[in-house]
Design a protein around this motif. Structure first.
Motif, PDB file in Angstrom:
ATOM      1  N   GLY A  20       3.035  -2.501  -2.155  1.00 40.06           N
ATOM      2  CA  GLY A  20       3.333  -3.116  -0.861  1.00 40.06           C
ATOM      3  C   GLY A  20       2.059  -3.494  -0.119  1.00 40.06           C
ATOM      4  O   GLY A  20       1.986  -4.540   0.524  1.00 40.06           O
ATOM      5  N   ALA A  21       1.047  -2.633  -0.226  1.00 42.49           N
ATOM      6  CA  ALA A  21      -0.221  -2.909   0.444  1.00 42.49           C
ATOM      7  C   ALA A  21      -0.901  -4.117  -0.194  1.00 42.49           C
ATOM      8  O   ALA A  21      -1.408  -5.002   0.508  1.00 42.49           O
ATOM      9  CB  ALA A  21      -1.130  -1.682   0.368  1.00 42.49           C
TER      10      ALA A  21
ATOM     11  N   ASP B  53       6.633  -7.381  -3.771  1.00 45.26           N
ATOM     12  CA  ASP B  53       5.467  -8.099  -4.300  1.00 45.26           C
ATOM     13  C   ASP B  53       5.229  -9.421  -3.570  1.00 45.26           C
ATOM     14  O   ASP B  53       4.088  -9.840  -3.388  1.00 45.26           O
ATOM     15  CB  ASP B  53       5.641  -8.386  -5.799  1.00 45.26           C
ATOM     16  N   GLU B  54       6.307 -10.081  -3.190  1.00 43.11           N
ATOM     17  CA  GLU B  54       6.156 -11.391  -2.546  1.00 43.11           C
ATOM     18  C   GLU B  54       5.956 -11.269  -1.039  1.00 43.11           C
ATOM     19  O   GLU B  54       5.754 -12.262  -0.352  1.00 43.11           O
ATOM     20  CB  GLU B  54       7.376 -12.273  -2.840  1.00 43.11           C
ATOM     21  N   ASP B  55       6.041 -10.056  -0.521  1.00 50.38           N
ATOM     22  CA  ASP B  55       5.860  -9.806   0.918  1.00 50.38           C
ATOM     23  C   ASP B  55       6.654 -10.804   1.766  1.00 50.38           C
ATOM     24  O   ASP B  55       6.104 -11.452   2.659  1.00 50.38           O
ATOM     25  CB  ASP B  55       4.368  -9.860   1.282  1.00 50.38           C
ATOM     26  N   VAL B  56       7.939 -10.914   1.470  1.00 50.25           N
ATOM     27  CA  VAL B  56       8.752 -11.896   2.191  1.00 50.25           C
ATOM     28  C   VAL B  56       9.136 -11.391   3.579  1.00 50.25           C
ATOM     29  O   VAL B  56       9.050 -10.193   3.877  1.00 50.25           O
ATOM     30  CB  VAL B  56      10.040 -12.246   1.402  1.00 50.25           C
ATOM     31  N   ASP B  57       9.565 -12.328   4.416  1.00 50.14           N
ATOM     32  CA  ASP B  57       9.941 -12.007   5.791  1.00 50.14           C
ATOM     33  C   ASP B  57      11.454 -11.925   5.956  1.00 50.14           C
ATOM     34  O   ASP B  57      11.949 -11.520   7.009  1.00 50.14           O
ATOM     35  CB  ASP B  57       9.393 -13.085   6.727  1.00 50.14           C
ATOM     36  N   ARG B  81      12.146  -1.406   2.103  1.00 52.63           N
ATOM     37  CA  ARG B  81      11.577  -2.093   3.262  1.00 52.63           C
ATOM     38  C   ARG B  81      12.623  -2.134   4.379  1.00 52.63           C
ATOM     39  O   ARG B  81      13.268  -3.169   4.605  1.00 52.63           O
ATOM     40  CB  ARG B  81      11.138  -3.518   2.887  1.00 52.63           C
ATOM     41  N   PRO B  82      12.758  -1.023   5.100  1.00 48.25           N
ATOM     42  CA  PRO B  82      13.837  -0.897   6.097  1.00 48.25           C
ATOM     43  C   PRO B  82      13.801  -1.975   7.178  1.00 48.25           C
ATOM     44  O   PRO B  82      14.837  -2.305   7.753  1.00 48.25           O
ATOM     45  CB  PRO B  82      13.575   0.481   6.717  1.00 48.25           C
ATOM     46  N   GLU B  83      12.623  -2.531   7.456  1.00 51.80           N
ATOM     47  CA  GLU B  83      12.489  -3.490   8.560  1.00 51.80           C
ATOM     48  C   GLU B  83      12.882  -4.908   8.154  1.00 51.80           C
ATOM     49  O   GLU B  83      12.973  -5.794   8.996  1.00 51.80           O
ATOM     50  CB  GLU B  83      11.043  -3.460   9.079  1.00 51.80           C
TER      51      GLU B  83
END
Lengths: 318, 130
Positions: A20-21, B53-57, B81-83
């Motif tokens: 995640g980081a 991995d893609e750090d999506v919103d 990713r609870p948020e």
């Protein structure tokens, strides 16, 4: 970017292997600006073993994503961890993008030893994204030993990849004789390895002859492997992986790799400087002085060349 | 300079092979300036991995009638990713719509208008493209 974690902490967590980081760090790289500059400095200062970066390029539809996915499978069988930066084009009109490379990477996508990141080109020409270089450095700093850089499907001259990866794989398909003719000056010159993908189609032998004809004149052209693959079935992909490993080792042993990495520094420095200049230029054009300057040119008070000198003077002074 | 484009993960859960709905929605989101990451038909594990991995919103799930599969994916995303906001489309029976909404997942069943979905994406990612 919803996390407010300071960059150093995020970087340390990424270096410890937290996915995640790492993902957040890549977003920082993509967003650009001061945070990206700070991240760049952290990467530069981090002592990490050099990653081996492999560019995978070719025309749209050549099978780059499928081949990349198949390569991941082979690399994992060889117990190698590998990351992918898969680049797709952004719309020049809206800035939006559909990033579809992951669709073809299902099996690899849940493997702990694989990290796949889709990246939009965000206005950058040349088949890469502005953030791709920093993305590679971030992945390297976080300990990924192999980095596959899959470019946007490219035509003839978008060969920026050659300056950004250690080694370039050019993916072609059977029946692309004319394509090869057209591409002589671009793609053909940057390939370290050729792949004829979809090799179950007609025209493989002719395409091989065309490639070999095109590279015969290149210094060391005979050493460039031409490998046939059927990526959807994984055929030829172990041979391709083997060729990549061997070519990379040979480039390293001959000193060519060091030369290329030096050249990469120059290319990245120039590209980053140009990008910074472009931003300043846009600001200078829009500023009051810039508007006035355009008025003066319009009224014949000064010429374009004098205007350029004035404008550049303003940029450097700022 | 505006902020970087927001990233949306589009996934299909269940065994239904229709890609039309998600593809049309993806195009509308792209045209609104979003970066849309398509992952095709995937397991809960794969949705979670891609979301990380893609750090999506935002995650968009297309439910092919298999609500339980989607619920597993939603639970897995919430854990990792609870948020992260999630919205759903596709074939969602009325009873399932209510259940998903109780989990904080917005549901856009067939008949929903594209501008409505694009507005939802903007609201959920707190982003306004220029």
């Amino acid at each position: 970017m919803s996390s407010a974690a300071p960059l150093q902490e995020l970087f340390d967590r990424g270096r410890r292997g937290e996915r995640g980081a790492l993902a957040r760090l890549l977003s920082v790289a993509e967003a650009g600006g001061a945070q990206a500059a700070q991240l760049d400095a952290l990467c530069a200062a981090a002592a990490a073993p050099r990653a081996r970066s492999i560019g995978i390029t070719g025309a749209p539809g050549a099978g780059k994503s499928t081949l990349t996915a198949a390569l991941l499978g082979v690399a994992r069988n060889a117990d190698q961890r590998a990351a992918v930066l898969a680049i797709d084009p952004s719309s020049p009109l809206t800035g939006g993008a559909i990033l579809g490379d992951r669709v073809r990477m299902h099996q690899a996508a849940v493997d702990e030893g694989v990290f796949i990141r889709s990246m939009a080109s965000r206005g950058q020409q040349g088949g890469l994204a502005q953030a791709a270089s920093l993305g590679v450095r971030v992945l390297e700093a976080c300990g990924w030993p192999w980095i596959l850089l899959e470019t946007v499907g490219i035509g003839q001259v978008e060969v920026e990849i050659s300056g950004r990866a250690d080694l370039v794989v050019v993916v072609l398909n059977p029946g692309w004789g004319d394509e090869i003719q057209a591409n002589k000056a671009g793609l053909m010159e940057v390939a370290d390895i050729f792949v004829i993908n979809k090799a179950d189609r007609e025209g493989v032998a002719q395409t091989r002859r065309d490639i070999e004809g095109a590279i015969a004149a290149r210094p060391g052209g005979q050493q460039i492997p031409v490998i046939e693959t059927i990526a959807t079935r994984g055929e030829g992909v172990p041979e391709l992986w083997q060729a990549i490993v061997e070519r990379h080792a040979a480039l390293d042993a001959s000193g060519e790799l060091a030369v290329r990495r030096r050249a990469r520094i120059a290319a990245e420095l120039e590209s980053a400087a140009l990008s910074a200049l472009r931003g300043r230029l846009a600001a200078a054009m829009a500023a009051e002085e810039g508007v006035r300057l355009r008025e003066r040119i319009a009224s014949g008070d000064c010429g374009i060349h004098e205007g350029v000198a004035t404008l550049l003077g303003n940029i450097v002074r700022d | 300079m505006t902020t970087a484009p927001k990233r949306i993960l589009m996934a299909k859960t269940g065994l239904d092979g229709h890609w039309r709905g998600p593809t049309i929605v993806a195009r509308a989101l792209r045209d609104a300036g979003f970066e849309v990451i398509m992952v095709g038909m995937v397991t809960a594990d794969e949705v979670v991995r891609a979301a990380i991995d893609e750090d999506v919103d935002l995650v968009g799930l297309n439910i092919g009638g298999h609500v339980d599969v989607a619920e597993r994916a939603i639970a897995a995303i919430r854990e990792a990713r609870p948020e992260l906001p999630i919205f759903c489309g596709g074939v969602v029976p009325p009873w399932a719509k209510k259940r998903l909404e109780e989990k904080g997942v917005e549901v856009y069943p067939p008949g929903s208008q594209l501008p409505e979905i694009v507005d939802a994406a903007r609201r959920l990612t707190r982003w306004q493209a220029d």
